[in-house]
Design a protein around this motif. Sequence first.
Motif, PDB file in Angstrom:
ATOM      1  N   MET A   1       0.842  -1.182   0.000  1.00 17.39           N
ATOM      2  CA  MET A   1       0.000   0.000   0.000  1.00 17.39           C
ATOM      3  C   MET A   1       0.883   1.240   0.000  1.00 17.39           C
ATOM      4  O   MET A   1       1.846   1.323   0.734  1.00 17.39           O
ATOM      5  N   ALA A   2       0.519   2.189  -0.836  1.00 18.35           N
ATOM      6  CA  ALA A   2       1.214   3.463  -0.861  1.00 18.35           C
ATOM      7  C   ALA A   2       0.194   4.588  -0.756  1.00 18.35           C
ATOM      8  O   ALA A   2      -0.917   4.477  -1.268  1.00 18.35           O
ATOM      9  N   ILE A   3       0.578   5.640  -0.083  1.00 17.50           N
ATOM     10  CA  ILE A   3      -0.238   6.845   0.001  1.00 17.50           C
ATOM     11  C   ILE A   3       0.446   7.911  -0.832  1.00 17.50           C
ATOM     12  O   ILE A   3       1.643   8.168  -0.664  1.00 17.50           O
ATOM     13  N   ILE A   4      -0.306   8.498  -1.728  1.00 15.66           N
ATOM     14  CA  ILE A   4       0.185   9.613  -2.530  1.00 15.66           C
ATOM     15  C   ILE A   4      -0.618  10.831  -2.105  1.00 15.66           C
ATOM     16  O   ILE A   4      -1.849  10.766  -2.007  1.00 15.66           O
ATOM     17  N   ALA A   5       0.052  11.943  -1.838  1.00 13.35           N
ATOM     18  CA  ALA A   5      -0.644  13.111  -1.306  1.00 13.35           C
ATOM     19  C   ALA A   5      -0.195  14.391  -1.981  1.00 13.35           C
ATOM     20  O   ALA A   5       0.962  14.523  -2.395  1.00 13.35           O
ATOM     21  N   LEU A   6      -1.130  15.294  -2.066  1.00 15.74           N
ATOM     22  CA  LEU A   6      -0.841  16.686  -2.387  1.00 15.74           C
ATOM     23  C   LEU A   6      -1.371  17.492  -1.212  1.00 15.74           C
ATOM     24  O   LEU A   6      -2.576  17.474  -0.938  1.00 15.74           O
ATOM     25  N   GLU A   7      -0.477  18.161  -0.511  1.00 14.81           N
ATOM     26  CA  GLU A   7      -0.863  18.933   0.664  1.00 14.81           C
ATOM     27  C   GLU A   7      -0.634  20.415   0.406  1.00 14.81           C
ATOM     28  O   GLU A   7       0.298  20.805  -0.285  1.00 14.81           O
ATOM     29  N   GLY A   8      -1.505  21.212   0.994  1.00 14.53           N
ATOM     30  CA  GLY A   8      -1.308  22.652   0.973  1.00 14.53           C
ATOM     31  C   GLY A   8      -1.588  23.315  -0.365  1.00 14.53           C
ATOM     32  O   GLY A   8      -1.007  24.362  -0.656  1.00 14.53           O
ATOM     33  N   MET A   9      -2.484  22.733  -1.166  1.00 17.36           N
ATOM     34  CA  MET A   9      -2.876  23.417  -2.398  1.00 17.36           C
ATOM     35  C   MET A   9      -3.692  24.639  -1.987  1.00 17.36           C
ATOM     36  O   MET A   9      -4.682  24.512  -1.267  1.00 17.36           O
ATOM     37  N   ARG A  10      -3.269  25.795  -2.404  1.00 17.80           N
ATOM     38  CA  ARG A  10      -3.868  27.052  -1.925  1.00 17.80           C
ATOM     39  C   ARG A  10      -4.567  27.763  -3.077  1.00 17.80           C
ATOM     40  O   ARG A  10      -3.992  27.911  -4.157  1.00 17.80           O
ATOM     41  N   PHE A  11      -5.793  28.215  -2.805  1.00 20.62           N
ATOM     42  CA  PHE A  11      -6.602  28.878  -3.821  1.00 20.62           C
ATOM     43  C   PHE A  11      -7.283  30.103  -3.219  1.00 20.62           C
ATOM     44  O   PHE A  11      -7.701  30.072  -2.063  1.00 20.62           O
ATOM     45  N   PHE A  12      -7.414  31.144  -4.016  1.00 21.02           N
ATOM     46  CA  PHE A  12      -8.265  32.272  -3.654  1.00 21.02           C
ATOM     47  C   PHE A  12      -9.558  32.070  -4.420  1.00 21.02           C
ATOM     48  O   PHE A  12      -9.546  31.912  -5.643  1.00 21.02           O
ATOM     49  N   ALA A  13     -10.682  32.042  -3.699  1.00 24.02           N
ATOM     50  CA  ALA A  13     -11.961  31.744  -4.346  1.00 24.02           C
ATOM     51  C   ALA A  13     -13.093  32.466  -3.622  1.00 24.02           C
ATOM     52  O   ALA A  13     -12.878  33.112  -2.591  1.00 24.02           O
ATOM     53  N   TYR A  14     -14.276  32.323  -4.157  1.00 24.22           N
ATOM     54  CA  TYR A  14     -15.448  33.060  -3.677  1.00 24.22           C
ATOM     55  C   TYR A  14     -16.521  32.134  -3.126  1.00 24.22           C
ATOM     56  O   TYR A  14     -17.704  32.369  -3.310  1.00 24.22           O
ATOM     57  N   ARG A  39      -1.724  -1.913  -5.516  1.00 18.01           N
ATOM     58  CA  ARG A  39      -0.954  -1.507  -6.705  1.00 18.01           C
ATOM     59  C   ARG A  39       0.426  -1.027  -6.249  1.00 18.01           C
ATOM     60  O   ARG A  39       0.548  -0.067  -5.494  1.00 18.01           O
ATOM     61  N   PRO A  40       1.482  -1.671  -6.722  1.00 16.85           N
ATOM     62  CA  PRO A  40       2.820  -1.277  -6.276  1.00 16.85           C
ATOM     63  C   PRO A  40       3.262   0.047  -6.907  1.00 16.85           C
ATOM     64  O   PRO A  40       2.788   0.433  -7.981  1.00 16.85           O
ATOM     65  N   LEU A  41       4.144   0.711  -6.216  1.00 19.43           N
ATOM     66  CA  LEU A  41       4.756   1.900  -6.802  1.00 19.43           C
ATOM     67  C   LEU A  41       5.621   1.464  -7.978  1.00 19.43           C
ATOM     68  O   LEU A  41       6.158   0.356  -7.980  1.00 19.43           O
ATOM     69  N   ASP A  49       4.413   5.416 -15.817  1.00 16.66           N
ATOM     70  CA  ASP A  49       4.205   4.288 -14.921  1.00 16.66           C
ATOM     71  C   ASP A  49       3.681   4.708 -13.539  1.00 16.66           C
ATOM     72  O   ASP A  49       3.461   3.856 -12.682  1.00 16.66           O
ATOM     73  N   ALA A  50       3.498   6.005 -13.344  1.00 15.93           N
ATOM     74  CA  ALA A  50       3.104   6.530 -12.033  1.00 15.93           C
ATOM     75  C   ALA A  50       1.802   7.320 -12.145  1.00 15.93           C
ATOM     76  O   ALA A  50       1.344   7.642 -13.244  1.00 15.93           O
ATOM     77  N   ASP A  51       1.216   7.621 -11.002  1.00 10.85           N
ATOM     78  CA  ASP A  51       0.077   8.533 -10.971  1.00 10.85           C
ATOM     79  C   ASP A  51       0.624   9.948 -11.135  1.00 10.85           C
ATOM     80  O   ASP A  51       1.549  10.350 -10.438  1.00 10.85           O
ATOM     81  N   ASP A  52       0.052  10.684 -12.055  1.00 12.00           N
ATOM     82  CA  ASP A  52       0.517  12.031 -12.369  1.00 12.00           C
ATOM     83  C   ASP A  52      -0.098  13.025 -11.385  1.00 12.00           C
ATOM     84  O   ASP A  52      -1.311  13.242 -11.398  1.00 12.00           O
ATOM     85  N   TYR A  53       0.714  13.627 -10.547  1.00 13.07           N
ATOM     86  CA  TYR A  53       0.228  14.576  -9.548  1.00 13.07           C
ATOM     87  C   TYR A  53      -0.489  15.748 -10.196  1.00 13.07           C
ATOM     88  O   TYR A  53      -1.406  16.326  -9.605  1.00 13.07           O
ATOM     89  N   HIS A  88      -8.218   2.842  -9.910  1.00 15.02           N
ATOM     90  CA  HIS A  88      -7.381   1.862  -9.207  1.00 15.02           C
ATOM     91  C   HIS A  88      -7.170   2.205  -7.734  1.00 15.02           C
ATOM     92  O   HIS A  88      -6.731   1.353  -6.966  1.00 15.02           O
ATOM     93  N   ILE A  89      -7.472   3.424  -7.319  1.00 16.31           N
ATOM     94  CA  ILE A  89      -7.225   3.758  -5.918  1.00 16.31           C
ATOM     95  C   ILE A  89      -8.309   3.158  -5.030  1.00 16.31           C
ATOM     96  O   ILE A  89      -9.455   2.995  -5.431  1.00 16.31           O
ATOM     97  N   VAL A  90      -7.924   2.820  -3.812  1.00 22.00           N
ATOM     98  CA  VAL A  90      -8.811   2.185  -2.852  1.00 22.00           C
ATOM     99  C   VAL A  90      -9.618   3.234  -2.091  1.00 22.00           C
ATOM    100  O   VAL A  90     -10.797   3.042  -1.818  1.00 22.00           O
TER     101      VAL A  90
END
Length: 119
Positions: A1-14, A39-41, A49-53, A88-90
Motif C-alpha cells: 500500500m502506498a499513500i500519494i498526497a498533495l498537501e497545501g494546495m492554496r486557492f483564492f476563491a469566492y 498496486r505497487p509503486l 508508470d506513475a500517478d501524475d500529480y 485503481h485507488i482504494v
Amino acid sequence: MAIIALEGMRFFAYHGVYEEEQEKGNYFEVDVYVDTGSRPLPTSDEIEDADDYSELYGIVAEVMGERKNLLESLVVEVGGKVMEKFPHIVSARVRVSKEKPPVKGEVRRAMVEELFKRG
C-alpha cells in the motif's frame, strides 16, 4: 500500500453562504491523500508508470474554480471526481479549509474532511 498526497494546495476563491464571502473572496487550502491499495509503486523512473500529480491537482483546481456555498460541497465534489478519475485507488481523503471564516470570534480556519472508499 502506498499513500500519494498533495498537501497545501492554496486557492483564492469566492465560496461561501454570505454575500460578503461571495464578493470579497477568501483563501482556501486543500489536501488530498490517495491510497493505491495493492498496486505497487513503479520501479521505473517514468511518469507513464506513475500517478501524475498534475492530474490530481487539475481536479482540485477545477472544483475550486466553481463557486460553492459549503465546504462540504467542495469536499464531496473533489472526492467524487478523484475516485472517478483514478479507478485503481482504494480510497481518497479530502480536506478543505477556509481561512478566517465569518463567525463571531477569532477563528484561524474552518475545515471539513471526508474519507471516500470503494465498495
